[in-house]
Write a protein that holds these residues in place. Structure first.
Motif, PDB file in Angstrom:
ATOM      1  N   UNK B 305       0.853  -1.192   0.000  1.00 50.32           N
ATOM      2  CA  UNK B 305       0.000   0.000   0.000  1.00 50.32           C
ATOM      3  C   UNK B 305       0.886   1.239   0.000  1.00 50.32           C
ATOM      4  N   UNK B 306       0.685   2.068  -0.976  1.00 49.87           N
ATOM      5  CA  UNK B 306       1.492   3.273  -1.092  1.00 49.87           C
ATOM      6  C   UNK B 306       0.633   4.471  -0.717  1.00 49.87           C
ATOM      7  N   UNK B 307       0.924   5.046   0.429  1.00 45.41           N
ATOM      8  CA  UNK B 307       0.097   6.159   0.906  1.00 45.41           C
ATOM      9  C   UNK B 307       0.247   7.399   0.030  1.00 45.41           C
ATOM     10  N   UNK B 308       1.389   7.478  -0.646  1.00 46.55           N
ATOM     11  CA  UNK B 308       1.646   8.696  -1.425  1.00 46.55           C
ATOM     12  C   UNK B 308       0.719   8.808  -2.635  1.00 46.55           C
ATOM     13  N   UNK B 309       0.273   7.683  -3.154  1.00 43.09           N
ATOM     14  CA  UNK B 309      -0.520   7.771  -4.388  1.00 43.09           C
ATOM     15  C   UNK B 309      -2.022   7.774  -4.131  1.00 43.09           C
TER      16      UNK B 309
ATOM     17  N   UNK D  17      -1.413   7.709 -16.807  1.00 41.37           N
ATOM     18  CA  UNK D  17      -1.122   6.988 -15.567  1.00 41.37           C
ATOM     19  C   UNK D  17      -0.762   8.013 -14.512  1.00 41.37           C
ATOM     20  N   UNK D  18      -0.639   7.539 -13.279  1.00 40.76           N
ATOM     21  CA  UNK D  18      -0.345   8.493 -12.203  1.00 40.76           C
ATOM     22  C   UNK D  18       1.058   9.077 -12.358  1.00 40.76           C
ATOM     23  N   UNK D  19       1.917   8.370 -13.103  1.00 44.74           N
ATOM     24  CA  UNK D  19       3.284   8.870 -13.244  1.00 44.74           C
ATOM     25  C   UNK D  19       3.500   9.583 -14.581  1.00 44.74           C
ATOM     26  N   UNK D  20       2.450   9.788 -15.340  1.00 45.80           N
ATOM     27  CA  UNK D  20       2.596  10.484 -16.611  1.00 45.80           C
ATOM     28  C   UNK D  20       1.996   9.692 -17.759  1.00 45.80           C
ATOM     29  N   UNK D  21       2.175  10.186 -18.974  1.00 46.00           N
ATOM     30  CA  UNK D  21       1.610   9.528 -20.143  1.00 46.00           C
ATOM     31  C   UNK D  21       2.392   8.260 -20.483  1.00 46.00           C
ATOM     32  N   UNK D  22       1.681   7.178 -20.662  1.00 46.76           N
ATOM     33  CA  UNK D  22       2.310   5.940 -21.088  1.00 46.76           C
ATOM     34  C   UNK D  22       2.146   5.839 -22.607  1.00 46.76           C
TER      35      UNK D  22
END
Lengths: 293, 309, 335, 316
Positions: B305-309, D17-22
Motif C-alpha cells: 500500500x502506497x500512501x503517497x498515491x 497513468x499516475x506517473x505520466x503519459x504511457x
C-alpha cells in the motif's frame, strides 16, 4: 477401453446455471435453510386461512400470561392477546418487510453501481462520491435520521432501511462489473458490435449476478434483524402493530417470569435469519466453489 | 512525512463528505412535516408566539439560507440548541460520547482480540471439532438480534444470577455486559472473516515456498500466514466499529446507559432535528477518523500500500 | 536408517524414484497423477523433465519434498530414495532438515512465490535462520549479500519488498533463496515459463553459472523442449504420469529413435530452423487421469497403435542409457 | 499492389497513468494486403496487444488513422461501425476468459450473427452455426455444451468460430496459442492456415513467440516499448535481421536444434521498463550492447532495402 465412457462424473453435461444449482442442492445446510424459510413464508402468507387478524389485538383479560397450550399455541401476553396471531401476522412486517427492503436496495444499488462500473469516468466519480458520503455514517444512524424526516410507518421504515443499504449494493455491483468489463468475452462482444445494453444483459449481468445475489441474501438476514431492532426501539412500527421486535419490546419486563413471551418471537427472528444465512453461504459456495475446501 | 501528508489529505477529504451529508439531511428534514416552533413552545402556544419564534429562528427564510446559516454556525462550533430540552447540542454530545465510545471500543477490541485468533485457528485446523464449533457459534451470534441477546443476558446474568448490574452507567462493571452484547456480532464476523482470509492465504504459493525452505508448520503459519491473513480482516475492523457505534443505540436503550445512542433515539422520536443533525455529523467524523487509523495500520502491515498515491 | 544420511561414502545416485504412484482424492473423482513414475538423478546432473500440462511433472517434484497438498494428495505406492535415505518413511524432522538445504525448489510463478509483506533479504535469510541456528547474524547477512550479488541483484536492495522488483528480478531472488544453503539438488518447476524470452535467456544463463559453481544437481521441469536442449545433459519425457522416454539429450534429440509421443512433440513444434509449411499435430487429447486406459496410456493417440498396446502396459526398453517405454521396441534386442 | 486491406498511418495510443503519459503505441505505420498475415512480435508490455485493439477500435486511438480498404474507420459514426464489425474480428489469448461461461457453444457462435443480423430466422442461424462449427473442426455434438466442459484447444476453436461467424476479411489474433500445449497449438495453427487459404483471410498475428510467427506470417513487425524496431518480410527478417533487439530476441529463443546449442548468444542485460514519458531517441538503447551517443537522437524507421525497415542509427 470399455470402462472409459462407463462412468460419467456428476457435473458433466450441465449448463453453468445447472452446475450452480447442482452444487447448491448438494449443500445440506443451504437446503435446510430453503426448507425453513419456505415453511415460514408459507405459514405467514396463509395466516388468514387459520387465524383471523382480529385476534392480533383482541384483548382477553381473563387469559393473561397463558403459557403455550392447545388453545393458545404460543400463549398470551399481559393483555391476554394471542401471541400466536401476533407472531404470525408480525412476520409479515419482519420477514416480508425485510425482503421488500432488500428488493428496493438491490434494484437501486444495481442501477447506481452498474452505471458507475460500466460507464466509468465522470459518471463513476460522481456516483461513487455520493456513495462514499452515505457510507460515512453507520447505516443504523442513517436509517434513523431518515426516519426522523419521514416519520413513522412501515413503508417509511422500509425506505429508510433501503436507502441505508444502497451504498453497499452499489459497491458490490460496481466491483463485479469492473472485473467483468475487461473480460475478453466482453471485448469480443464489442468486436461484433453489441450495444451497451446487449453487453450488460447478455454478458455482464449473467456473470456478475452471482456475488450480488450472495451479498443480497446475506444482507437480507441483517435487514430482518434491523427491522425488528427498529420495531424494538419503537421506530417505524409502533405497538400495538405486531412485529417480532415490537412484541419483544412490549413484553420486555415480563419475559423473566413468562419466558415464552421472549423466546418465541426471538426464535422466529433467529430461525429466519439463520435460514437466510445458510442459503447465502450455500449460494456463495455454489457460485464460487473455490471458497470451499 | 508521507504519513503526515496522507493524514492531512484524508482529514481534508472528510470535510466535503460531511458537508454533503449535512446538505442532504438538512433538506430532507426541512421538507418533513411538523412545525419546530410549535414543538418548542408546546401545545398551548398562541399563533402569535409561534410566528414570532419562527421569525426569530429564520424558519421563513429560504431553505438554502437556513442551511448556510446552520453551516456557518457549525464552522464556529455552534451546532444549535435542542428544540426539546433547549440545551446546547455540542454540550449534550460531549457529555454522552465517552459512554458510547467506551462500550463501542470495549466491544470491538474484545471481539477482535478473541475472534481473530479463533478464526485463524479454525482455518489451520479446518474440519476439526474446533472449526465446526467455531462456525456454529459464529452462525448463532450472527443470527441473533442484539436487543434480544441483551434482554436475555440481562435476565440471566443480572436478574437471575445477580452477577452484574442490570442497568446504568456508574462504573466499569456496568459496561461489561453491554460490551459483550454489542460485540457479539463483530465477534462472529471476525471469526468468519479471519477464517476465510486465512484459508485463502494457506493456498498461496508463498506458503508453499516457505514449506519448501524447510520451515516447520508452526513457523509457516505464524510468520508467513497470519500477517498476510490479517490484512483483509483489519479493513473490516473499521466497518465493524462503525457498526458498533450504530448498534450502541439498542444496547444503550436496554442497559439504560446515558450515551449518544439514547440521545439520538430520543431526538428521533421527538423530531428534534438539531440534535439529530449534530449527532450525525459527529459520528461521521469519528467514523472517518477510525477508518483513517485503520488504513494507516493496513499501510503499516502491508508494504504494497502506497500512501503517497 | 537415519545413520545412512551421515554415511561417509556418498551414494552415486543422489535421487532414485521407483515406480511411484500418486493420486489426488478430490470431491468428484480420484485423479491418478503419477502412475509408475521412475527417475534417477546423479550428483551434479542436469536433467530435464518434459511434458504437457497435467503430465505429472510438478506432482513429482512435490512428492520428493513431501509437499503434496494435505489430505488430497496421496502417495499410494513406490519409493523415493535420497542419498540412501527412504524419504517416504523418513520422520518429519528429517524432511524439514532436507528442505531448503539439501533439496530446494523453485516454483513456476515468481510473482506469487514470494511473501509480499516480508523484505526479500529477510526471506532469503530465513533459510539460514532455519538451518544454521548457530551462525552469527553478521555472517548470515554477509551470506545474503553474497548470494544476491551472485544472482545479479544489488545487495543494497535487500530491504525492499517483492512488489518493488520486476518478474525477472523476483525469479533471481527465488533462485538466491533456493541456492543460499548450497543444496545438492535443485528442483526447478518451470522457472522461466512466466518470463519473456530475453529474461528467460538471462535466467537460464544464471542457473547454468550457479550450477557449475555449486555443482548442484538440477531437475528442470518444463514443457519447452528447446529449454531442455539448451540447458540439460539428460532428459526424461513424461506422459500421463510416467516417464515414457529417457536418455541423454544427444540421444533423444537426435530424433533417430523416439517414443511415438516424443516424435509427435518434435513434429508439432514450430522451430526456427524448420521449413515445413504445416505442423503435424498429435491427434486427440491426453488420457483422462481419472480414468486411465488399461494398456499404454498413449495408445489412443498413437499412429502405430496395435492390439497389444490396448491391453498391456509397455516396459521400458533400454539401449545404452536411452530408454523407451513402448511395445514398438519390444521385439528388438533389449540391453 | 492495390490498396492494402488494412493500413495504419501514424497510429498512436497513449494511456494516462499516475506517473505520466504511457506511450503504449507510438507512431505505427503498417500495411496488410488481402490474404496476408502480419506477425507482430514483442515481449510483454511492448504494446502489441494495444495496437491490435486500437486498430479494431476497442480502444480509442490517441492520434493517427486506421484505413480499411482505403477508408479511415476511426472517423466512422456509430451506424457505420457495422461495416467494421462485419469485416474485422478478433480472437483472444485466454481460452478461459474469452468465452462467456453462461452461454452454450451454439449460443456463443450465434450471438454475433444475431447482433449483426447477417442471417435471420432461427433455422437459418442454426444452419450457419453448424456450418461454422464444421469449418472450425468442432463436432456438432458440442452445440449444447458449455465452455467449462471443453479443454483449451476446443475453447480456442470456439473463439475462432465466433469470430468467423460474420465472415470477416481480417482477424486480429492476440496470442491465440500461447496458453496451449504444443500438441494443441499445432492444431490451432494449422486450422488458422487452412481458413486463410479457404477464405482468403488476412491476419494480424500478435505473439511473443518468434517460432510461431515464423510459421504463420508473411511479414513480421518487431515491437519494443511501443515502437516498431524492425519490419520486413518473413524470409528477409530471418535471413538478415539488422536491429540489435531482433538479433537478441532470435538468439534468446531456445531451440531443439542441437547444432545451434553452442551458438553465439547476444544475451541482453536489464529488463523492459514501461514507456512512461519516454525521452526521444531509441528506447532500446539502455539495453543495447551497441548503444552510443547517437542513439539519443530522434530515431525513425528507415527502409534499408526494399520492404525492410529498421529503426536503428547503426543501420544506414
Amino acid at each position: 477401453m470399455s470402462k472409459r465412457n462407463a462412468k460419467s462424473t456428476a457435473p458433466h453435461e450441465r449448463s453453468a446455471w445447472g452446475l450452480i444449482l447442482f452444487r447448491f442442492q448438494k449443500n445440506k445446510l443451504a437446503m435446510l435453510g430453503v426448507v425453513i424459510l419456505a415453511a415460514m413464508a408459507l405459514v405467514i402468507l396463509l395466516a388468514p386461512l387459520y387465524v383471523s387478524y382480529d385476534r392480533v389485538s383482541a384483548l382477553d383479560v381473563l387469559n393473561k400470561f397463558v403459557t403455550p397450550c392447545k388453545e393458545f399455541p404460543f400463549g398470551t401476553d399481559e393483555l391476554g392477546r394471542d401471541l400466536f396471531a401476533r407472531v404470525i401476522y408480525g412476520g409479515r412486517i419482519s420477514l416480508f418487510g425485510g425482503i421488500a427492503t432488500i428488493v428496493i436496495a438491490f434494484s437501486i444499488g444495481c442501477i447506481i453501481g452498474g452505471a458507475a462500473g460500466y460507464f466509468g469516468g465522470k459518471v463513476d466519480t460522481v456516483l461513487m462520491r455520493m456513495i462514499d458520503m452515505l457510507m460515512a455514517i453507520p447505516s443504523a444512524l442513517l436509517a434513523m435520521a431518515i426516519i426522523t424526516a419521514l416519520g413513522n410507518g412501515i413503508w417509511k421504515l422500509i425506505i429508510a432501511l433501503a436507502i441505508s443499504e444502497i451504498p453497499r449494493f452499489a459497491r458490490v455491483v460496481r466491483a463485479s462489473i469492473l472485473t467483468l468489463r475487461n473480460q475478453e468475452y466482453v471485448e469480443a462482444a464489442k468486436c461484433y458490435g453489441s450495444s451497451s445494453l446487449q453487453i450488460i444483459m447478455r454478458h455482464i449481468l449473467p456473470n456478475g449476478i452471482g456475488p450480488i445475489i450472495v451479498s443480497a441474501t446475506l444482507m437480507l438476514g441483517q435487514t430482518i434483524i434491523s427491522i425488528s431492532s427498529m420495531g424494538f426501539l419503537g421506530l417505524g412500527v409502533e405497538s400495538p402493530t405486531p412485529e417480532w421486535g415490537t412484541i419483544i419490546s412490549e413484553n420486555k419486563i415480563n419475559i423473566r417470569y413468562y419466558p415464552h413471551l421472549g423466546l418465541i418471537p426471538g426464535a422466529c427472528i433467529m430461525l429466519a435469519v439463520m435460514a437466510v444465512n445458510f442459503i447465502g453461504d450455500g449460494l456463495r459456495d455454489a457460485f464460487d466453489p473455490r471458497t470451499k475446501n | 512525512m508521507t504519513y503526515l501528508k496522507y493524514i492531512g489529505k484524508r482529514l481534508l477529504l472528510l470535510i466535503p463528505v460531511i458537508v454533503g451529508i449535512t446538505f442532504v439531511l438538512y433538506f430532507i428534514m426541512a421538507l418533513s412535516p411538523g412545525n419546530p416552533a410549535q414543538l418548542i413552545l408546546g401545545a398551548d402556544a398562541t399563533a402569535e408566539q409561534i410566528q414570532a419564534l419562527e421569525e426569530e429562528m429564520g424558519l421563513n427564510d429560504p431553505i438554502i439560507v437556513q442551511y448556510l446559516n446552520y453551516m456557518l454556525g457549525v464552522i464556529r462550533g455552534d451546532f444549535g440548541t435542542s428544540w426539546v430540552s433547549g440545551y446546547n447540542v455540542l454540550g449534550e454530545f460531549i457529555l454522552r460520547i465517552p459512554n458510547t465510545l467506551l462500550i463501542a471500543v470495549l466491544a470491538t477490541v474484545g471481539a477482535v482480540a478473541l475472534g481473530i485468533p479463533m478464526g485463524i485457528y479454525s482455518a489451520v485446523k479446518q474440519y476439526s471439532l474446533f472449526d465446526y464449533g467455531g462456525m456454529v457459534v459464529a452462525m448463532l451470534l450472527f443470527s441473533v438480534p442484539a436487543f434480544w441477546l441483551g434482554i436475555m443476558c440481562q435476565i440471566l446474568f443480572c436478574l437471575i444470577l445477580g452477577w452484574l448490574p442490570a442497568a446504568g452507567d456508574e462504573s466499569l462493571r456496568y459496561f461489561i455486559l453491554p460490551s459483550i452484547v454489542l460485540g457479539a456480532n463483530t465477534f462472529a464476523s471476525m471469526i468468519r472473516m479471519a477464517r476465510t482470509s486465512m484459508l485463502d492465504v494457506i493456498k498461496q504459493d508463498y506458503i508453499r515456498t516457505a514449506r519448501a525452505k524447510g520451515a516447520p508448520e508452526r513457523r509457516v503459519i505464524m510468520r508467513h500466514g497470519v500477517r498476510n491473513g490479517l490484512i483483509p480482516v483489519i479493513t473490516q475492523i473499521g466497518i465493524s466499529f462503525a457498526g458498533a457505534v450504530g448498534g450502541a443505540i439498542v444496547t444503550e436503550t436496554i442497559f439504560a446507559i446515558n450515551g449518544v445512542g439514547m440521545l439520538l433515539l430520543n431526538a428521533v422520536k421527538s423530531r428534534d432535528i438539531p440534535v439529530v443533525m449534530g449527532t450525525v455529523i459527529f459520528v461521521a467524523a469519528i467514523v472517518g477518523i477510525i477508518n483513517l487509523v485503520v488504513d494507516l495500520i493496513c499501510a503499516k502491515v502491508d508494504p504494497r500500500i502506497d500512501l503517497a498515491s | 536408517m537415519r545413520e545412512s544420511a551421515v554415511h561417509a561414502e556418498k551414494c552415486e545416485n543422489l535421487l532414485e524414484i521407483q515406480d511411484l504412484h500418486v493420486q489426488y482424492n478430490t470431491d468428484d473423482a480420484v485423479v491418478h497423477a503419477l502412475n509408475g513414475f521412475s527417475l534417477t538423478v546423479n550428483r551434479g546432473q542436469k536433467i530435464g523433465l518434459v511434458g504437457e500440462t497435467g503430465a505429472g511433472k510438478t506432482t513429482c517434484a512435490l512428492s520428493i519434498l513431501r509437499l503434496l497438498p494435505d489430505k488430497v494428495g496421496q502417495i499410494t505406492s513406490g519409493s523415493i530414495t535420497y542419498d540412501g535415505e527412504d524419504l517416504l518413511h523418513a520422520p518429519t524432522a528429517y524432511m524439514l532438515s532436507l528442505r531448503g538445504t539439501k533439496v530446494s525448489m523453485i516454483f513456476q510463478d515468481p510473482m506469487t512465490s514470494l511473501n509480499p509483506i516480508i523484505t526479500v533479504g529477510d526471506q532469503i535469510l530465513e533459510v539460514l535462520d532455519l538451518h544454521y541456528p548457530d551462525m552469527s547474524k553478521e555472517e548470515k547477512e554477509k551470506r545474503v549479500d553474497e548470494i544476491l550479488s551472485l544472482v545479479g541483484i544489488p545487495p543494497s536492495r535487500k530491504n525492499e519488498f517483492p512488489h518493488q522488483f520486476s518478474g525477472g528480478m523476483k525469479q533471481r531472488i527465488v533462485i538466491a533463496m533456493a541456492l543460499i544453503a548450497e543444496p545438492e539438488l535443485l528442483l526447478a518447476d518451470e522457472p522461466t515459463t512466466a518470463l519473456d524470452v530475453t529474461i528467460q535467456a538471462q535466467i537460464l544463463e544464471l542457473m547454468k553459472e550457479l550450477k557449475s559453481k555449486f555443482n548442484t544437481a538440477v531437475v528442470l521441469i518444463t514443457h519447452d523442449l528447446g529449454v531442455v536442449a539448451e540447458f540439460c545433459d539428460d532428459v526424461a519425457v513424461v506422459y500421463a504420469g510416467e516417464v515414457i522416454e529417457s536418455g541423454s539429450v544427444e540421444a533423444v534429440f537426435a530424433r533417430e529413435k523416439n517414443h511415438p509421443y516424443t516424435e509427435g512433440l518434435f513434429n508439432c513444434l514450430p522451430d526456427l530452423s524448420s521449413t515445413a509449411p504445416r505442423l503435424i499435430p498429435i491427434p486427440g487429447f491426453m488420457a483422462d487421469p481419472t480414468n486411465l486406459p488399461e494398456g499404454c496410456s498413449f495408445a489412443d493417440r498413437c499412429p502405430y497403435c496395435r492390439s497389444i498396446c490396448r491391453s498391456e502396459k509397455p516396459q521400458m526398453h533400454v539401449w545404452g542409457g536411452h530408454g523407451i517405454k513402448c511395445h514398438l521396441f519390444g521385439q528388438k534386442e533389449v540391453e | 499492389m492495390g490498396v492494402p486491406l488494412i493500413e495504419t498511418r501514424g497510429l498512436k495510443k497513449y494511456f494516462k497513468t499516475s506517473r505520466g503519459m504511457l506511450h503504449a503505441v507510438e507512431d505505427i505505420n503498417l500495411k496488410i494486403q488481402a490474404g496476408e498475415t502480419l506477425g507482430v512480435v514483442g515481449e510483454s508490455g511492448c504494446g502489441k496487444s494495444t495496437l491490435g485493439r486500437t486498430i479494431l477500435r476497442l480502444l480509442p486511438a490517441t492520434a493517427g488513422e486506421v484505413l480499411y480498404n482505403g477508408e479511415n474507420i476511426l472517423t466512422y459514426k456509430k451506424h457505420e461501425m457495422q461495416k467494421i464489425h462485419l469485416n474485422m474480428q478478433m480472437i483472444f489469448q485466454d481460452p478461459y476468459s474469452s468465452l462467456n461461461p453462461r452461454m452454450s457453444i451454439a449460443n456463443i457462435i450465434a450471438e454475433p450473427i444475431k447482433v449483426c443480423g447477417t442471417v435471420t430466422g432461427r433455422h437459418a442461424i442454426e444452419e450457419k452455426v453448424e456450418e461454422i462449427m464444421d469449418l472450425c473442426g468442432l463436432p456438432k455434438r458440442y452445440m449444447n455444451t458449455y465452455p467449462h466442459e471443453l479443454d483449451g484447444g476446443r475453447r480456442q476453436r470456439v473463439g475462432l468460430a465466433r469470430a468467423m461467424a460474420v465472415d470477416p476479411k481480417f482477424i486480429v489474433c492476440d496470442e491465440p496459442v500461447s496458453a496451449l500445449d504444443v500438441s494443441i497449438q499445432a492444431q490451432i495453427l494449422n486450422l488458422l492456415m487452412d481458413l486463410q487459404e479457404q477464405k482468403g483471410l488476412s491476419y494480424m498475428f500478435i505473439t511473443h513467440d518468434l517460432c510461431v510467427v515464423k510459421h504463420i506470417s508473411s511479414n513480421i513487425m518487431v515491437m519494443y516499448m511501443g515502437q516498431v524496431v524492425e519490419y520486413a518480410s518473413k524470409e528477409e527478417l530471418f535471413k538478415n535481421q539488422l536491429h540489435p533487439y531482433t538479433k537478441a530476441l532470435l538468439s534468446a529463443i531456445p531451440t531443439i536444434d542441437l547444432s545451434r546449442r553452442s551458438r553465439e548468444r547476444h544475451a541482453l542485460t536489464g529488463e523492459v521498463t514501461s514507456p512512461i514519458e519516454p525521452a526521444p531517441g531509441c528506447r532500446f538503447a539502455p539495453r543495447c550492447p551497441h548503444a552510443s551517443e547517437k542513439c539519443r537522437e530522434q530515431s525513425e524507421l528507415r527502409e534499408v532495402s526494399p520492404g525492410h525497415y529498421v529503426s536503428c542509427v547503426l543501420c544506414r
